[in-house]
Structures are given as structure tokens and as C-alpha cells.
Design a protein around this motif. Structure first.
Motif, short mmCIF file in Angstrom:
data_model
loop_
_atom_site.label_atom_id
_atom_site.label_comp_id
_atom_site.label_asym_id
_atom_site.label_seq_id
_atom_site.Cartn_x
_atom_site.Cartn_y
_atom_site.Cartn_z
N PRO A 1 36.81 -5.17 6.05
CA PRO A 1 37.54 -6.17 6.86
C PRO A 1 36.63 -7.17 7.58
O PRO A 1 37.02 -8.31 7.79
N ASP A 2 35.40 -6.76 7.91
CA ASP A 2 34.47 -7.68 8.59
C ASP A 2 33.72 -8.58 7.60
O ASP A 2 32.87 -9.37 8.00
N GLY A 3 34.00 -8.44 6.29
CA GLY A 3 33.35 -9.27 5.27
C GLY A 3 32.10 -8.66 4.66
O GLY A 3 31.58 -9.18 3.68
N SER A 4 31.61 -7.56 5.23
CA SER A 4 30.44 -6.90 4.64
C SER A 4 30.85 -6.26 3.32
O SER A 4 32.03 -6.00 3.07
N LYS A 5 29.85 -6.01 2.46
CA LYS A 5 30.13 -5.48 1.13
C LYS A 5 29.29 -4.24 0.85
O LYS A 5 28.10 -4.23 1.17
N GLN A 6 29.93 -3.23 0.28
CA GLN A 6 29.25 -2.00 -0.10
C GLN A 6 29.83 -1.52 -1.43
O GLN A 6 31.02 -1.69 -1.71
N TRP A 7 28.98 -0.86 -2.21
CA TRP A 7 29.43 -0.28 -3.47
C TRP A 7 30.23 0.99 -3.19
O TRP A 7 29.92 1.74 -2.27
N THR A 8 31.25 1.20 -4.01
CA THR A 8 32.09 2.39 -3.90
C THR A 8 32.53 2.80 -5.30
O THR A 8 32.28 2.10 -6.28
N THR B 1 40.16 -9.78 -8.86
CA THR B 1 40.38 -11.03 -8.12
C THR B 1 41.48 -10.78 -7.09
O THR B 1 42.45 -10.10 -7.36
N ASN B 2 41.27 -11.32 -5.90
CA ASN B 2 42.23 -11.20 -4.80
C ASN B 2 42.56 -9.75 -4.45
O ASN B 2 43.70 -9.42 -4.16
N GLY B 3 41.55 -8.89 -4.47
CA GLY B 3 41.76 -7.49 -4.13
C GLY B 3 40.75 -7.03 -3.10
O GLY B 3 40.10 -7.84 -2.42
N SER B 4 40.57 -5.74 -3.01
CA SER B 4 39.66 -5.16 -2.02
C SER B 4 38.22 -5.09 -2.52
O SER B 4 37.32 -4.74 -1.77
N THR B 5 38.01 -5.41 -3.81
CA THR B 5 36.65 -5.44 -4.37
C THR B 5 36.42 -6.80 -5.02
O THR B 5 37.37 -7.52 -5.36
N ASP B 6 35.14 -7.15 -5.20
CA ASP B 6 34.84 -8.45 -5.81
C ASP B 6 33.91 -8.36 -7.01
O ASP B 6 33.64 -9.37 -7.66
N LEU B 7 33.42 -7.15 -7.31
CA LEU B 7 32.45 -7.01 -8.39
C LEU B 7 32.54 -5.60 -8.94
O LEU B 7 32.76 -4.65 -8.19
N ALA B 8 32.39 -5.46 -10.25
CA ALA B 8 32.36 -4.14 -10.89
C ALA B 8 31.14 -4.11 -11.80
O ALA B 8 30.84 -5.11 -12.47
#
Length: 153
Positions: A31-38, A111-118
């Protein structure tokens, strides 16, 4: 303090590529814009079977279709999270972790989800990634396959 429960299902998808074990991951946008792999996965819809959740989430976040083959375990975590207006929530997450095989589709980003890269990542390099703790738990479950499905004892 408000109590919140979230039940989610995730897939550990591992492949061998040129003799290197790789795991499929999605990059989550907090929610704060930070990104982490999951792991590919996410929250269950009301009435949804957790296996269906894992399959749906893999497709949404990576473009692949997956077939869960075994239940690796259930991880339970409890944290305090900030909420709007200076409030906090006592958050309890139940994370159901399956091993799954990729059966079709093509790798793509959500696209337009909770992740931006796979992407596929070598398991040996996981410690180099900015990641959520679930990845380490899931890899331990995948490697050790504890009888009660609980990592770390």
C-alpha cells in the motif's frame, strides 16, 4: 484494536533450467508503494476452495496455468498493522502453501493488480532479493516437507 483474519493460498512452482532450480515469484506492491517479491497467490474469495484460489492467483499474477500437486503446509502469522485514521489492526494471516506444476500459459506480468512483475529466480539467489518472509517459509516447507506442514518446528 480491531481484529482482522485473512486466509490466502499460494503456489510454490519450481523448475530446473540448465541444471539450476528456479522458483516462480511475483513482485508485490505494498500500500505504501514499496515492492517485494512474493509467491504467486493471494486472498481467498468467500466460499472459494483454497486450491481454486492458488490456481486463480497463479494465472492472474504470472499468466501461467498451474496444477497443485501437494499441500506443503499452513503458515500462521500475527502482526499489528496500521490502518486509516491512526488506528491499528491485530492482523492474523493463514497462508496455505501448495506445491504446483506449471501446465500451460505464457509468462506475463499482471496489470492493474497487486503485483507488477513475474519472473523465475534461482533458489540459490533468493537471499539477494527484497522479499516477503513467506518465500523463506515456503522454500523451507518445500525442501523439508515436515509431517505437520509447519516450518521451523
Amino acid at each position: 484494536m480491531k481484529q482482522e483474519l485473512r486466509v490466502a493460498a499460494y503456489a510454490v512452482c519450481v523448475r530446473e533450467s540448465e541444471g539450476v532450480a528456479e522458483i516462480l515469484l511475483a513482485r508485490w506492491i505494498a500500500p505504501d508503494g514499496s515492492k517485494q517479491w512474493t509467491l504467486p497467490g493471494g486472498g481467498m474469495h468467500h466460499g472459494e476452495n483454497p486450491i481454486t484460489t492458488a490456481i486463480r492467483e497463479v494465472t492472474e499474477e504470472t499468466g501461467y496455468t498451474a496444477e497443485p500437486i501437494t499441500l506443503l503446509g499452513i503458515d500462521s502469522m500475527n502482526r499489528r498493522y496500521p490502518r486509516p485514521h491512526g488506528e491499528f489492526a491485530d492482523f492474523h494471516g493463514l497462508r496455505i502453501v501448495y506445491e504446483a506444476h506449471i501446465t500451460g500459459g505464457e509468462l506475463r506480468n499482471e496489470t492493474n493488480g497487486s503485483t507488477d512483475l513475474a519472473a523465475w529466480h534461482p533458489i540459490a539467489d533468493i537471499t539477494l532479493l527484497d522479499r516477503v518472509d513467506l518465500i523463506d517459509t515456503a522454500i523451507e516447507l518445500w525442501r523439508t516437507r515436515p509431517p505437520l506442514g509447519r516450518a521451523n518446528g
